[in-house]
Design an enzyme around this catalytic site. Sequence first.
Site, PDB file in Angstrom:
ATOM      1  N   GLU A 138       6.820 -27.974 -30.763  1.00  0.00           N
ATOM      2  CA  GLU A 138       8.274 -27.960 -30.601  1.00  0.00           C
ATOM      3  C   GLU A 138       8.578 -27.120 -29.359  1.00  0.00           C
ATOM      4  O   GLU A 138       8.119 -25.976 -29.269  1.00  0.00           O
ATOM      5  CB  GLU A 138       8.943 -27.354 -31.826  1.00  0.00           C
ATOM      6  CG  GLU A 138       8.733 -28.142 -33.103  1.00  0.00           C
ATOM      7  CD  GLU A 138       9.322 -27.440 -34.300  1.00  0.00           C
ATOM      8  OE1 GLU A 138      10.566 -27.371 -34.410  1.00  0.00           O
ATOM      9  OE2 GLU A 138       8.533 -26.940 -35.136  1.00  0.00           O
ATOM     10  N   ARG A 188      -4.772 -22.417 -40.571  1.00  0.00           N
ATOM     11  CA  ARG A 188      -4.206 -21.962 -39.307  1.00  0.00           C
ATOM     12  C   ARG A 188      -4.937 -20.707 -38.836  1.00  0.00           C
ATOM     13  O   ARG A 188      -5.609 -20.024 -39.625  1.00  0.00           O
ATOM     14  CB  ARG A 188      -2.708 -21.681 -39.460  1.00  0.00           C
ATOM     15  CG  ARG A 188      -2.401 -20.501 -40.357  1.00  0.00           C
ATOM     16  CD  ARG A 188      -0.918 -20.331 -40.608  1.00  0.00           C
ATOM     17  NE  ARG A 188      -0.204 -20.065 -39.375  1.00  0.00           N
ATOM     18  CZ  ARG A 188       1.100 -19.771 -39.337  1.00  0.00           C
ATOM     19  NH1 ARG A 188       1.817 -19.742 -40.435  1.00  0.00           N
ATOM     20  NH2 ARG A 188       1.677 -19.517 -38.192  1.00  0.00           N
ATOM     21  N   LYS A 204       7.112 -17.917 -33.676  1.00  0.00           N
ATOM     22  CA  LYS A 204       7.956 -17.960 -32.477  1.00  0.00           C
ATOM     23  C   LYS A 204       9.326 -17.345 -32.748  1.00  0.00           C
ATOM     24  O   LYS A 204       9.921 -16.735 -31.860  1.00  0.00           O
ATOM     25  CB  LYS A 204       8.093 -19.398 -31.980  1.00  0.00           C
ATOM     26  CG  LYS A 204       6.832 -19.920 -31.306  1.00  0.00           C
ATOM     27  CD  LYS A 204       7.062 -21.242 -30.606  1.00  0.00           C
ATOM     28  CE  LYS A 204       7.029 -22.389 -31.550  1.00  0.00           C
ATOM     29  NZ  LYS A 204       7.070 -23.703 -30.867  1.00  0.00           N
TER      30      LYS A 204
END
Length: 540
Positions: A32, A257, A267
């Site tokens: 994104e 992850r 983020k």
Amino acid sequence: MKKKIHGFIEKIIENDIKKNNQMILRTRFPPEPNGYLHIGHVKSIYLNFTLAEYYNGLCNLRYDDTNPKKEKKKFVNAIKKDILWMGFNIKNITFTSEYFDILYTYAVELIKKKLAYVDQLTKKEIHDYRGTLKQKGINSPYRNQNVQKNLDLFSKMKNGFFSEGTVCLRAKINMSSSSIIMRDPVLYRVIESKHYHTQNKWFIYPTYDFAHCISDAIEGITHSLCTLEFQENKKLYEWILTNISVSNYPRQYEYARLKLEFTILSKRKLQILIEKKIISGWDDPRIPTISGLRNKGYTPESLRDFVQKTGFSKQDSLIPLHLLESSIRKDLNMKSIRRMAVIDPLLIIIENIDLLHCENITVPNHPNVPTMGSRKIIFSREIYINRDDFKEYADDNYTRLTYNNEVRLRYAYTIKVTRIEKNKKNEIIKLFCIYDKNTFKTQPKNKKISGVIHWISKKNVIPTKFYFYSPLFTIKNPDLEKNFLNYISKKSKIKKNGFIEKDLPNNISCIPYQFERIGYFIIKKEKNKLTTCHQTVSLK
């Protein structure tokens, strides 16, 4: 023979190829564009791009840009720059926003199949109606509107009739589902914001979950690889793809992850650190963004090595910071030219050297790489050493300079202290020493030397500011803390003054350096022509 480095995912792909040897592997890296990439993304970049490369497939860089309020063109550019810097070949760039027209038609298809409806509950009401893990959800009063009314309302949403937050399109699945994500999730919402890519064309935007799986299908992705937190979302993705007329059906596989000690990889939280001016920006060397690591002196090779070491599995774990640091040390050890630097300098006057004495000594730029060449350093009456390389009083185990021992100057002679000069505050301001001219690069049998220290001639220095970096957080897993700002380290960036050797290559910013006995650094020329040295990592 190809080195297997992708764990269980590689086994899945090889089994799929055996079943269908005509299959062309297609993966994607779908960031994104709402911030810079971080080291967690490095794992995904590496996985998707190298798999496509190994199996002669294709990896798309796809910007999943469905929220115009947070996404910016500068993030699009930064993401591409980071991937190219990592050394990956981007053959195909796509944008979810390029599929907005077809995504809209799929939403209409769900409405016509009585599988979606326009809801006019508030955001809070939708949340409350959805229930909890222990309590079933409640149907919205708008859930059973007829198809035509839903089509009319959705068309009005598209044409800007409704303001933000007043309506949304929801899937009609099961408000009693044990999976909360399946309790009529939102598929489209009104967002009153200009999109960096589509400008003002749209008043409505698909949610990430709706757009993500359909974009994979549109692009013919064969293996949709994502982290474990999307495992529950797979139920929704499968429901969406099953109920619309797509011809391709990507399969999703999850892996753990990357989580790193003493860091935050959210983020949203990194943006908070920037807004509160705790860090200077997305490329601050104290945060694990790719730009920050590059700014600190990390190399693409070191990040690739780190990902290979951590591997790919379904087991969540917090990776020790020393593994990342060992990867950059391993890479820089053979790449870095050696120089001597003095931090918090202490002046030494060598009394048995003439004032005009200036001796050139040839030394290697790397002790084990002759092709890096050599340079000349100056040995003169006045030199600098690190202040912490001298103690006025020390025990016999002390291996640096003191009244009680004799040390060697790296590449040169042995010295010993004869007297000390102090100021009114009783602080040492200079040392007076004598050197033994018979000890040049040699060790006489009758002479005991305590150790070796580095130094720089006063005639051969550039004043420099040194920046030392340590973890931004004081606890190993700040991501788990609600009030993570309470754990910011006050010592994450320390500035010190000192000197480095004058003899530096012209392209100093492109070369990694090892300052002997100190660590690995990058050197930068600031706007005011000041030279600054930024530590990449210590020697151990």
